[in-house]
Design a protein around this motif. Structure first.
Motif, PDB file in Angstrom:
ATOM      1  N   ALA A   5      -2.561  18.503 -26.800  1.00  9.20           N
ATOM      2  CA  ALA A   5      -2.898  19.324 -25.634  1.00  9.20           C
ATOM      3  C   ALA A   5      -1.922  19.129 -24.483  1.00  9.20           C
ATOM      4  O   ALA A   5      -1.694  20.060 -23.695  1.00  9.20           O
ATOM      5  N   THR A   6      -1.358  17.934 -24.350  1.00 12.63           N
ATOM      6  CA  THR A   6      -0.467  17.653 -23.217  1.00 12.63           C
ATOM      7  C   THR A   6       0.996  17.583 -23.621  1.00 12.63           C
ATOM      8  O   THR A   6       1.833  17.175 -22.809  1.00 12.63           O
ATOM      9  N   HIS A   7       1.317  17.969 -24.864  1.00 15.88           N
ATOM     10  CA  HIS A   7       2.702  17.881 -25.339  1.00 15.88           C
ATOM     11  C   HIS A   7       3.580  18.844 -24.546  1.00 15.88           C
ATOM     12  O   HIS A   7       3.200  19.986 -24.271  1.00 15.88           O
ATOM     13  N   GLY A   8       4.744  18.380 -24.168  1.00 14.65           N
ATOM     14  CA  GLY A   8       5.663  19.229 -23.424  1.00 14.65           C
ATOM     15  C   GLY A   8       5.339  19.334 -21.947  1.00 14.65           C
ATOM     16  O   GLY A   8       5.808  20.264 -21.280  1.00 14.65           O
ATOM     17  N   GLY A   9       4.535  18.414 -21.418  1.00 15.39           N
ATOM     18  CA  GLY A   9       4.220  18.427 -19.998  1.00 15.39           C
ATOM     19  C   GLY A   9       3.106  19.369 -19.605  1.00 15.39           C
ATOM     20  O   GLY A   9       2.912  19.637 -18.411  1.00 15.39           O
ATOM     21  N   ARG A  10       2.336  19.872 -20.581  1.00 15.66           N
ATOM     22  CA  ARG A  10       1.235  20.778 -20.255  1.00 15.66           C
ATOM     23  C   ARG A  10       0.009  19.997 -19.812  1.00 15.66           C
ATOM     24  O   ARG A  10      -0.139  18.824 -20.111  1.00 15.66           O
ATOM     25  N   ARG A  11      -0.874  20.666 -19.084  1.00 14.58           N
ATOM     26  CA  ARG A  11      -2.169  20.128 -18.651  1.00 14.58           C
ATOM     27  C   ARG A  11      -2.012  18.757 -17.991  1.00 14.58           C
ATOM     28  O   ARG A  11      -2.549  17.748 -18.453  1.00 14.58           O
ATOM     29  N   ARG A  12      -1.315  18.720 -16.894  1.00 12.05           N
ATOM     30  CA  ARG A  12      -1.076  17.469 -16.195  1.00 12.05           C
ATOM     31  C   ARG A  12      -2.378  16.849 -15.695  1.00 12.05           C
ATOM     32  O   ARG A  12      -2.531  15.632 -15.662  1.00 12.05           O
ATOM     33  N   GLY A  13      -3.314  17.689 -15.309  1.00 15.50           N
ATOM     34  CA  GLY A  13      -4.591  17.158 -14.848  1.00 15.50           C
ATOM     35  C   GLY A  13      -5.330  16.406 -15.934  1.00 15.50           C
ATOM     36  O   GLY A  13      -5.871  15.314 -15.708  1.00 15.50           O
ATOM     37  N   ALA A  14      -5.384  16.987 -17.143  1.00 15.23           N
ATOM     38  CA  ALA A  14      -6.036  16.320 -18.266  1.00 15.23           C
ATOM     39  C   ALA A  14      -5.307  15.036 -18.634  1.00 15.23           C
ATOM     40  O   ALA A  14      -5.933  14.027 -18.990  1.00 15.23           O
ATOM     41  N   ASP A  15      -3.977  15.077 -18.527  1.00 13.74           N
ATOM     42  CA  ASP A  15      -3.176  13.878 -18.823  1.00 13.74           C
ATOM     43  C   ASP A  15      -3.524  12.744 -17.867  1.00 13.74           C
ATOM     44  O   ASP A  15      -3.771  11.597 -18.285  1.00 13.74           O
ATOM     45  N   LEU A  16      -3.580  13.039 -16.573  1.00 16.18           N
ATOM     46  CA  LEU A  16      -3.905  12.015 -15.587  1.00 16.18           C
ATOM     47  C   LEU A  16      -5.335  11.513 -15.739  1.00 16.18           C
ATOM     48  O   LEU A  16      -5.603  10.304 -15.607  1.00 16.18           O
ATOM     49  N   THR A  54       1.403   9.890 -31.496  1.00 14.17           N
ATOM     50  CA  THR A  54       1.370  11.306 -31.879  1.00 14.17           C
ATOM     51  C   THR A  54       2.399  12.099 -31.088  1.00 14.17           C
ATOM     52  O   THR A  54       3.079  12.990 -31.632  1.00 14.17           O
ATOM     53  N   THR A  55       2.542  11.812 -29.795  1.00 16.75           N
ATOM     54  CA  THR A  55       3.551  12.476 -28.977  1.00 16.75           C
ATOM     55  C   THR A  55       4.949  12.214 -29.524  1.00 16.75           C
ATOM     56  O   THR A  55       5.796  13.122 -29.579  1.00 16.75           O
ATOM     57  N   ARG A  56       5.201  10.976 -29.954  1.00 14.62           N
ATOM     58  CA  ARG A  56       6.504  10.656 -30.537  1.00 14.62           C
ATOM     59  C   ARG A  56       6.732  11.414 -31.838  1.00 14.62           C
ATOM     60  O   ARG A  56       7.825  11.948 -32.069  1.00 14.62           O
ATOM     61  N   VAL A  57       5.699  11.472 -32.692  1.00 18.04           N
ATOM     62  CA  VAL A  57       5.832  12.151 -33.980  1.00 18.04           C
ATOM     63  C   VAL A  57       6.031  13.647 -33.792  1.00 18.04           C
ATOM     64  O   VAL A  57       6.803  14.287 -34.523  1.00 18.04           O
ATOM     65  N   LEU A  58       5.355  14.230 -32.806  1.00 18.94           N
ATOM     66  CA  LEU A  58       5.489  15.668 -32.581  1.00 18.94           C
ATOM     67  C   LEU A  58       6.904  16.067 -32.183  1.00 18.94           C
ATOM     68  O   LEU A  58       7.294  17.231 -32.341  1.00 18.94           O
ATOM     69  N   GLY A  59       7.682  15.127 -31.686  1.00 16.49           N
ATOM     70  CA  GLY A  59       9.056  15.421 -31.304  1.00 16.49           C
ATOM     71  C   GLY A  59      10.064  15.202 -32.410  1.00 16.49           C
ATOM     72  O   GLY A  59      11.261  15.417 -32.188  1.00 16.49           O
TER      73      GLY A  59
END
Length: 347
Positions: free
Chosen positions: A158-169, A235-240
């Motif tokens: 959901a937050t891959h690529g810098g999306r949904r900064r609010g959910a990330d925080l 998962t973020t690392r693998v997605l890249g």
């Protein structure tokens, strides 16, 4: 005619014997011919050494604590002759080394001794208390796995690529808070909210299925948050990585993309961290069981420490330590099966 001078010596100059070519790598070749067998042998040797350390540490920690367990069990008004006879019966008047050798022999033969306080065999006390602890720890591990992997992977997607900064925080903040709070404090807070303020759940005991909810949640909440953070990072690392980009370019369904291509790569890191978290979970269960008056090994070992019941403390500490070591061995073997290359690099 002048004779040609001999060429420079090619052998070793320190007087050592030259090792024939190929002999140096013979042991390495043998190890590489059956890496999984050597990997298993190495792990079993480490397990045996670790168990010996746990046995020795559990004996020394208990016996170096000042105090007289026999006097604590019989009371301060007990006849000194009775106290001395009881100490002789338990072997506590012997030198510390002799007591250790007797204890080590008893562990090897399966005789864990007799409780000083109750007079019951330690094995029967453990057999009575172990099922409650096993159920609590098993449910906590299951809850941790069923929440950490889906939540961590979903947050990474959901937050891959810098999306949904609010959910990330929000995810980072909430999981960070619960990771730092000790398990027993979480348990106290849950009791205050759901058993005192809102009398929805029982505050103690293990009589009904509802009584499992609060202690399991208190035990699993911190490890779940910590593992979810690791899963999200992996998962973020693998997605890249390139193979995920190729799979995504083929427009595969999300189920195949994340479960078949991403999850196997994330699982290795998850199992590694999960094995470490299990040790913390076992340690936390001791305090959590006392918060909820849970009839398990945790509450038993605290009572035994207060009463200086040497045999019972030693047996419970040894059992909990052995469980942690065996679980970590199983995790190592599972990692070796998931990534066969690790049997060469980690053996």
């Amino acid at each position: 005619m002048t004779q040609p001078s001999p060429g420079p010596a090619t052998g070793p100059r320190d007087g050592s014997r030259e090792v024939p070519e190929g002999a140096v790598d013979r042991g390495e070749d043998i190890r590489r011919s059956s890496p999984r067998a050597w990997f298993l042998i190495g792990r079993l040797v480490r397990l045996a050494v670790s168990l010996f350390v746990v046995v020795t540490a559990s004996f020394l920690i208990v016996h170096l604590v000042p105090g007289d367990p026999v006097r604590s069990a019989l009371g301060i008004t007990a006849d000194p002759a009775v106290v001395a006879a009881r100490r002789t019966e338990l072997g506590l008047d012997e030198p510390l080394l002799t007591q250790y050798l007797h204890y080590l022999g008893g562990v090897v033969s399966g005789d864990l001794g007799t409780s000083i306080i109750s007079g019951d065999p330690v094995s029967s006390v453990i057999a009575t208390r172990l099922p409650a602890t096993a159920k609590l720890a098993g449910l906590a591990v299951l809850l941790t796995a069923l929440t950490a992997f889906p939540v961590g992977m979903w947050m990474a997607v959901a937050t891959h690529g810098g999306r949904r900064r609010g959910a990330d925080l929000a995810f980072t903040g909430v999981t960070g808070v619960f990771t730092t709070i000790p398990d027993f404090l979480i348990g106290v807070g849950l009791v205050f909210v759901f058993a005192v303020t809102l009398p929805w759940l029982p505050p103690a005991g293990a009589d009904t299925p509802a009584s499992y909810l609060l202690p399991v949640l208190a035990l699993a909440l911190g490890p779940s948050c910590q593992l979810a953070r690791i899963i999200r990072t992996e998962t973020t690392r693998v997605l890249g990585q390139d193979h995920l980009r190729v799979a995504r370019s083929k427009r595969l369904p999300a189920r195949l993309l994340y479960l078949r291509h991403a999850l196997p790569n994330v699982l290795t890191a998850g199992l590694t961290v999960g094995g470490l978290l299990f040790a913390a979970l076992v340690g936390g269960s001791v305090l959590v069981e006392n918060v909820f008056a849970w009839p398990g090994l945790g509450s038993s070992v605290v009572g035994a420490i207060v009463a200086q019941d040497y045999p019972l403390v030693q047996a419970i500490v040894l059992l909990l330590g052995a469980v942690v070591l065996v679980v970590n061995l199983v995790v190592d073997l599972a990692l070796g099966l998931l990534d066969p290359r690790s049997t060469l690099t980690r053996s």
